[in-house]
Design an enzyme around this catalytic site. Structure first.
Site, PDB file in Angstrom:
ATOM      1  N   HIS A 187       0.842  -1.206   0.000  1.00  0.00           N
ATOM      2  CA  HIS A 187       0.000   0.000   0.000  1.00  0.00           C
ATOM      3  C   HIS A 187       0.879   1.260   0.000  1.00  0.00           C
ATOM      4  O   HIS A 187       0.867   2.050   0.946  1.00  0.00           O
ATOM      5  CB  HIS A 187      -0.910  -0.006   1.233  1.00  0.00           C
ATOM      6  CG  HIS A 187      -2.340   0.268   0.926  1.00  0.00           C
ATOM      7  ND1 HIS A 187      -3.139  -0.628   0.269  1.00  0.00           N
ATOM      8  CD2 HIS A 187      -3.123   1.361   1.175  1.00  0.00           C
ATOM      9  CE1 HIS A 187      -4.352  -0.115   0.135  1.00  0.00           C
ATOM     10  NE2 HIS A 187      -4.367   1.079   0.665  1.00  0.00           N
ATOM     11  N   GLY A 192      -5.186   5.245  -4.531  1.00  0.00           N
ATOM     12  CA  GLY A 192      -4.842   4.769  -5.865  1.00  0.00           C
ATOM     13  C   GLY A 192      -4.083   3.458  -5.886  1.00  0.00           C
ATOM     14  O   GLY A 192      -3.632   3.010  -6.952  1.00  0.00           O
ATOM     15  N   ASN A 193      -3.941   2.802  -4.741  1.00  0.00           N
ATOM     16  CA  ASN A 193      -3.167   1.564  -4.678  1.00  0.00           C
ATOM     17  C   ASN A 193      -3.823   0.423  -5.452  1.00  0.00           C
ATOM     18  O   ASN A 193      -3.157  -0.308  -6.186  1.00  0.00           O
ATOM     19  CB  ASN A 193      -2.984   1.150  -3.210  1.00  0.00           C
ATOM     20  CG  ASN A 193      -2.178   2.158  -2.422  1.00  0.00           C
ATOM     21  OD1 ASN A 193      -0.975   2.258  -2.582  1.00  0.00           O
ATOM     22  ND2 ASN A 193      -2.863   2.913  -1.573  1.00  0.00           N
ATOM     23  N   GLY A 194      -5.145   0.242  -5.274  1.00  0.00           N
ATOM     24  CA  GLY A 194      -5.828  -0.858  -5.941  1.00  0.00           C
ATOM     25  C   GLY A 194      -5.780  -0.731  -7.452  1.00  0.00           C
ATOM     26  O   GLY A 194      -5.490  -1.701  -8.162  1.00  0.00           O
ATOM     27  N   THR A 196      -3.639   0.954  -9.289  1.00  0.00           N
ATOM     28  CA  THR A 196      -2.277   0.785  -9.784  1.00  0.00           C
ATOM     29  C   THR A 196      -1.835  -0.670  -9.692  1.00  0.00           C
ATOM     30  O   THR A 196      -1.127  -1.170 -10.575  1.00  0.00           O
ATOM     31  CB  THR A 196      -1.304   1.694  -9.016  1.00  0.00           C
ATOM     32  OG1 THR A 196      -1.806   3.041  -9.004  1.00  0.00           O
ATOM     33  CG2 THR A 196       0.075   1.697  -9.657  1.00  0.00           C
ATOM     34  N   ALA A 197      -2.242  -1.366  -8.635  1.00  0.00           N
ATOM     35  CA  ALA A 197      -1.919  -2.796  -8.510  1.00  0.00           C
ATOM     36  C   ALA A 197      -2.498  -3.577  -9.678  1.00  0.00           C
ATOM     37  O   ALA A 197      -1.842  -4.468 -10.247  1.00  0.00           O
ATOM     38  CB  ALA A 197      -2.449  -3.343  -7.186  1.00  0.00           C
ATOM     39  N   ARG A 198      -3.732  -3.260 -10.070  1.00  0.00           N
ATOM     40  CA  ARG A 198      -4.360  -3.978 -11.176  1.00  0.00           C
ATOM     41  C   ARG A 198      -3.679  -3.655 -12.508  1.00  0.00           C
ATOM     42  O   ARG A 198      -3.554  -4.521 -13.382  1.00  0.00           O
ATOM     43  CB  ARG A 198      -5.863  -3.670 -11.202  1.00  0.00           C
ATOM     44  CG  ARG A 198      -6.603  -4.277 -10.007  1.00  0.00           C
ATOM     45  CD  ARG A 198      -8.097  -4.099 -10.090  1.00  0.00           C
ATOM     46  NE  ARG A 198      -8.565  -2.751  -9.793  1.00  0.00           N
ATOM     47  CZ  ARG A 198      -8.810  -2.283  -8.577  1.00  0.00           C
ATOM     48  NH1 ARG A 198      -8.611  -3.041  -7.505  1.00  0.00           N
ATOM     49  NH2 ARG A 198      -9.253  -1.045  -8.395  1.00  0.00           N
TER      50      ARG A 198
END
Length: 362
Positions: A187, A192-194, A196-198
């Site tokens: 994290h 915006g973490n989710g 960007t992770a995707r």
């Protein structure tokens, strides 16, 4: 050094076999450029809609498409900006997928900059602690690592990703699943973490040869069962990263990811097969010719579908590259017989497809 804790369960093995079967079948299907472009655009719109919807965006899929074309929805201005930013970030990731070399941490920070602010500049990692709370109760459901540990953890993650892509010992879907999980676990930003992770997961799959020309999206399958998605991400004996989360067994999330990917590839295989049966795919099989082109060249064909003659600046914009990078690419494509120079002007050089490749877009 990052060392994920997981096992390949029977359900994961079954999903991996389904992924490989559908992947090979899709690769071998005769798909012409027009249908390929339509499938890619549909997948990009779905990815934009569902990835932002997971984070609370209120636009429908139809409204997302309209917002990307400039439409406005009163009271949804923030949602409009969010989907436009995500779409731009997705296009940038496509350009990174077509590049060579290691997956670069700084460039992924640029991806976050696009997601969060619409600016392609590297976002600095969070300077302080953040927590994830249950929206209904306010209780803490996850406390990520301290800010001071984030740069080292991120460097370890990217080193692990590139090592796995080079060694090719682990199945690519498992590498992508672990990448997604660890990015979300670190994290590195306040927000915006989710998303960007995707996007990073998408890039890993493309680089590993599982991009399938960008004609499928995993985000829809996460959004369909959001509770299961979040539950799979929640592992370990404590909500605190330092109290077991870092060493937790993540087999559950790897399984969720692989099953979701198997479902996504199965669905797109059905769509392409139905398109063939309905006559949407022409009798001409362009697959062999398309396989001779690198990913950037295949994307270039889409530009020529709408414009018979294009400038170097248009090519740069379409591929998400700088004009300086495009110039030697264009020279190589001319030498390889893909493009022909149109006209004699050197300062504003224009190009057209050679007859050999022009037939692929008609």
């Amino acid at each position: 050094m990052f060392t994920p804790n997981f096992t390949i369960s029977p359900s994961i093995a079954t999903a991996l076999m389904a992924i490989e079967g559908d992947r090979q079948a899709i690769i071998e299907l005769p798909i012409n450029v027009e249908v390929l472009a339509g499938l890619r655009q549909t997948a990009k719109l779905a990815a934009t809609h569902y990835s932002t919807q997971i984070e609370g965006n209120r636009l429908t899929q139809a409204q997302v498409s309209e917002a990307l074309q400039g439409a406005h929805f009163p009271g949804r201005e923030r949602d409009e900006v969010e989907v436009r930013n995500y779409y731009r970030a997705l296009e940038y990731v496509e350009s990174l997928a077509a590049a060579t070399g290691p997956i670069d941490e700084t460039k992924m920070r640029r991806v976050h900059g696009l997601v969060q602010d619409g600016m392609k500049r590297p976002s600095p990692y969070r300077p302080g602690q953040n927590v994830i709370r249950d929206a209904a109760t306010g209780r803490i459901v996850y406390m990520p690592p301290e800010a001071g540990d984030v740069p080292v953890l991120m460097a370890d993650l990217f080193e692990w990703i590139n090592e796995q892509l080079n060694r090719r010992e682990l199945p690519a879907p498992i590498v992508a699943a672990i990448t997604h999980y660890q990015y979300a676990t670190i994290h590195p930003y306040y927000d915006g973490n989710g998303r960007t992770a995707r996007l990073l997961t998408t890039l890993v799959l493309h680089r590993a040869g599982y991009g399938l020309k960008g004609i499928y999206s995993l985000e829809e399958h996460y959004a369909r069962d959001l509770m299961a998605y979040y539950a799979a991400l929640t592992v370990g004996p404590s909500h605190n990263y330092y109290l077991g989360r870092a060493e937790a067994d993540i087999t559950g999330f790897v399984g969720f990811f692989c099953v979701s990917m198997a479902d996504a590839l199965g669905a797109v295989r059905v769509r392409v097969t139905e398109a063939q049966a309905g006559g949407a795919v022409s009798g001409r099989d362009d697959s062999a010719a398309l396989r001779q082109l690198d990913p950037r060249a295949r994307r270039l064909l889409e530009l020529f579908r709408d414009h018979g003659i294009v400038t170097g600046a248009q090519i740069a914009s379409h591929l998400g590259l700088s004009p300086r990078t495009v110039a030697p690419l264009a020279r190589r494509w001319v030498q390889d017989g893909l493009l022909e120079i149109h006209g004699s002007a050197r300062k504003t050089r224009s190009y057209q497809l050679s007859p050999r490749y022009e037939r692929l877009i008609h």
